[in-house]
Design an enzyme around this catalytic site. Structure first.
Site, PDB file in Angstrom:
ATOM      1  N   ARG A  88     -33.312 -20.830  19.711  1.00 56.10           N
ATOM      2  CA  ARG A  88     -32.851 -19.573  19.110  1.00 56.10           C
ATOM      3  C   ARG A  88     -34.043 -18.638  18.947  1.00 56.10           C
ATOM      4  NH1 ARG A  88     -28.416 -19.159  15.815  1.00 56.10           N
ATOM      5  NH2 ARG A  88     -29.053 -16.972  15.729  1.00 56.10           N
TER       6      ARG A  88
ATOM      7  N   CYS B  75     -23.921 -25.619  17.621  1.00 56.92           N
ATOM      8  CA  CYS B  75     -24.753 -24.488  17.181  1.00 56.92           C
ATOM      9  C   CYS B  75     -25.377 -24.740  15.812  1.00 56.92           C
ATOM     10  CB  CYS B  75     -23.923 -23.209  17.174  1.00 56.92           C
ATOM     11  SG  CYS B  75     -22.445 -23.352  16.142  1.00 56.92           S
TER      12      CYS B  75
ATOM     13  N   ARG C 142     -25.658  -9.739  10.614  1.00 52.49           N
ATOM     14  CA  ARG C 142     -24.631 -10.796  10.613  1.00 52.49           C
ATOM     15  C   ARG C 142     -23.519 -10.315   9.698  1.00 52.49           C
ATOM     16  NH1 ARG C 142     -25.281 -17.217   9.874  1.00 52.49           N
ATOM     17  NH2 ARG C 142     -25.613 -16.894  12.101  1.00 52.49           N
TER      18      ARG C 142
ATOM     19  N   HIS D 164     -21.058 -14.628  18.854  1.00 50.87           N
ATOM     20  CA  HIS D 164     -22.407 -15.031  18.430  1.00 50.87           C
ATOM     21  C   HIS D 164     -23.303 -15.054  19.673  1.00 50.87           C
ATOM     22  CE1 HIS D 164     -25.486 -16.518  15.947  1.00 50.87           C
ATOM     23  NE2 HIS D 164     -25.050 -17.727  15.653  1.00 50.87           N
TER      24      HIS D 164
ATOM     25  N   ASP E  91     -18.250 -27.109  17.403  1.00 53.55           N
ATOM     26  CA  ASP E  91     -18.627 -26.254  16.268  1.00 53.55           C
ATOM     27  C   ASP E  91     -17.680 -26.568  15.112  1.00 53.55           C
ATOM     28  OD1 ASP E  91     -19.686 -24.211  14.671  1.00 53.55           O
ATOM     29  OD2 ASP E  91     -18.509 -22.622  15.622  1.00 53.55           O
TER      30      ASP E  91
ATOM     31  N   GLN F 252     -26.736 -16.991  19.966  1.00 50.09           N
ATOM     32  CA  GLN F 252     -26.571 -18.447  20.007  1.00 50.09           C
ATOM     33  C   GLN F 252     -26.315 -18.932  21.435  1.00 50.09           C
ATOM     34  OE1 GLN F 252     -26.572 -20.832  17.287  1.00 50.09           O
ATOM     35  NE2 GLN F 252     -26.748 -22.133  19.090  1.00 50.09           N
TER      36      GLN F 252
HETATM   37  N1   CP Z   1     -26.321 -21.427  14.415  1.00 53.43           N
HETATM   38  C1   CP Z   1     -26.545 -20.498  13.463  1.00 53.43           C
HETATM   39  O1   CP Z   1     -26.373 -19.291  13.675  1.00 53.43           O
HETATM   40  O2   CP Z   1     -26.997 -21.000  12.290  1.00 53.43           O
HETATM   41  P1   CP Z   1     -27.087 -20.219  10.895  1.00 53.43           P
HETATM   42  O3   CP Z   1     -25.684 -19.889  10.480  1.00 53.43           O
HETATM   43  O4   CP Z   1     -27.761 -21.186   9.963  1.00 53.43           O
HETATM   44  O5   CP Z   1     -27.900 -18.964  11.107  1.00 53.43           O
HETATM   45  N1  NVA Z   2     -18.343 -20.663  13.903  1.00 49.31           N
HETATM   46  C1  NVA Z   2     -19.404 -20.775  12.920  1.00 49.31           C
HETATM   47  C2  NVA Z   2     -20.743 -20.608  13.573  1.00 49.31           C
HETATM   48  C3  NVA Z   2     -21.921 -20.743  12.650  1.00 49.31           C
HETATM   49  C4  NVA Z   2     -23.227 -20.519  13.325  1.00 49.31           C
HETATM   50  C5  NVA Z   2     -19.185 -19.744  11.832  1.00 49.31           C
HETATM   51  O1  NVA Z   2     -18.880 -18.594  12.147  1.00 49.31           O
HETATM   52  O2  NVA Z   2     -19.308 -20.097  10.652  1.00 49.31           O
END
Ligand code: CP
Ligand code: NVA
Length: 308
Positions: free
Chosen positions: A290, A262, A103, A130, A222, A133
């Site tokens: 997930r 998400c 990530r 993502h 989101d 997701q």
């Molecule tokens: N939806 C998601 O990726 O959650 P986190 O940021 O908690 O991993």
């Molecule tokens: N758009 C959000 C998604 C989190 C899962 C972010 O990048 O923070």
């Protein structure tokens, strides 16, 4: 040859369907507590440059259920790209582990990591997309509706990583996708162009939320400020308020519309408490899936790659 999972656009429709089929069977086995140690002896390195609840817990628990093990590497542990160059991290971790999940901030960093890693790299979110997701989201819709065909899926909010992965998904699987974002917060035009050029789905950009949501089968939202955009949060709040998913906006969708997010959610901003808690909301099914979908992704990509 190893294959990475950096974007849904890199998958064929058959590969997406294969992942969903394996997800179904792994989910059943998990519910029946039937051992399914398809990755016994495998280790997954999880590199995080940003925080996480779902991604960390679902990958870590998922590989454990597959008979493997995971290492959680927090932002301060590796300092990817600061303490050590991305390409060196990729080469070193590949010598120890069978799979990498990362990530990161810049999408170009995960591309570099994948280019220099000799083991498969799975994208656990970048500023651009993502993919895990949206694979889980689509699987969740399939569980609730049986098919994606003919469904109107409306994403209301920032044209961010989540929006991009939905657009990439629409390039591979036919659907009616509406992206509803304010001017200046719309998704990447190149991503849109290539998805439209694939010719499978109807993809619309609509700025008016009421018009966008009309008759929707799925309404998705989101956060307005993603991880890394905290300094813009107050300014964004003003711009995005008309895009809040509240009961009033939801009343324009189909009566039984599915509400998705998400997570993490900022209740009272992009979504209200009432909508999160309404019978339409399937946000926790989404979160659970997930893990099931990522187990299938890990099996498919790890199998692709045999260690020398
Ligand atoms: N939806 C998601 O990726 O959650 P986190 O940021 O908690 O991993
Ligand atoms: N758009 C959000 C998604 C989190 C899962 C972010 O990048 O923070």
């Amino acid at each position: 040859m190893k294959k990475d999972f950096l974007s849904i656009a890199e998958l064929s429709r058959e590969e997406i369907e294969d992942i969903f089929e394996l997800t179904r069977s792994l989910k059943e086995k998990t519910y029946r507590r039937e051992p399914h140690h398809l990755l016994a002896g495998y280790s997954l390195a999880m590199i995080f440059a940003k925080p996480s609840t779902r991604t960390r817990v679902s990958f870590e628990t998922g590989i454990f259920q597959l008979g493997g093990t995971a290492l959680y590497l927090a932002p301060q542990d590796i300092g990817i790209g600061t303490r050590e160059a991305v390409k060196d991290v990729g080469r070193v971790i590949s010598r120890y582990n069978d799979l990498i999940m990362a990530r990161l901030f810049a999408h170009s960093d995960i591309e570099e990591l994948a280019a220099y890693s000799s083991v498969p790299v799975i994208n656990g979110l970048t500023d651009y997309n993502h993919p895990c997701q949206i694979m889980a989201d689509a699987f969740t819709i399939l569980e609730h509706r049986g098919s994606l065909e003919g469904l109107k899926i409306v994403y209301v909010g920032d044209g961010n990583n989540i929006a991009h992965s939905w657009i990439n998904f629409a390039a591979r699987v036919p659907l009616h996708l509406v992206i509803c974002s304010p001017q200046n917060y719309q998704p990447d035009p190149q991503t849109l162009d290539s998805a439209r050029a694939a010719g499978l789905s109807t993809i619309e950009l609509i700025t008016d939320p009421i018009e966008a949501v009309k008759g929707a089968d799925v309404v998705y939202t989101d956060v307005w400020a993603s991880m890394g955009q905290e300094a813009e949060a107050a300014a964004r709040k003003k711009i995005f308020m008309p895009y809040q998913l509240n009961l009033q906006l939801l009343s324009h969708a189909a009566k039984d519309a599915l509400v998705m997010h998400c997570l993490p959610a900022h209740r009272g901003e992009e979504i209200t408490d009432e909508v999160m808690e309404s019978p339409n909301s399937i946000v926790f099914d989404e979160a659970e899936n997930r893990m099931h979908v990522q187990k299938a992704i890990m099996v498919k990509f790890a199998r692709h790659h045999a260690r020398k």
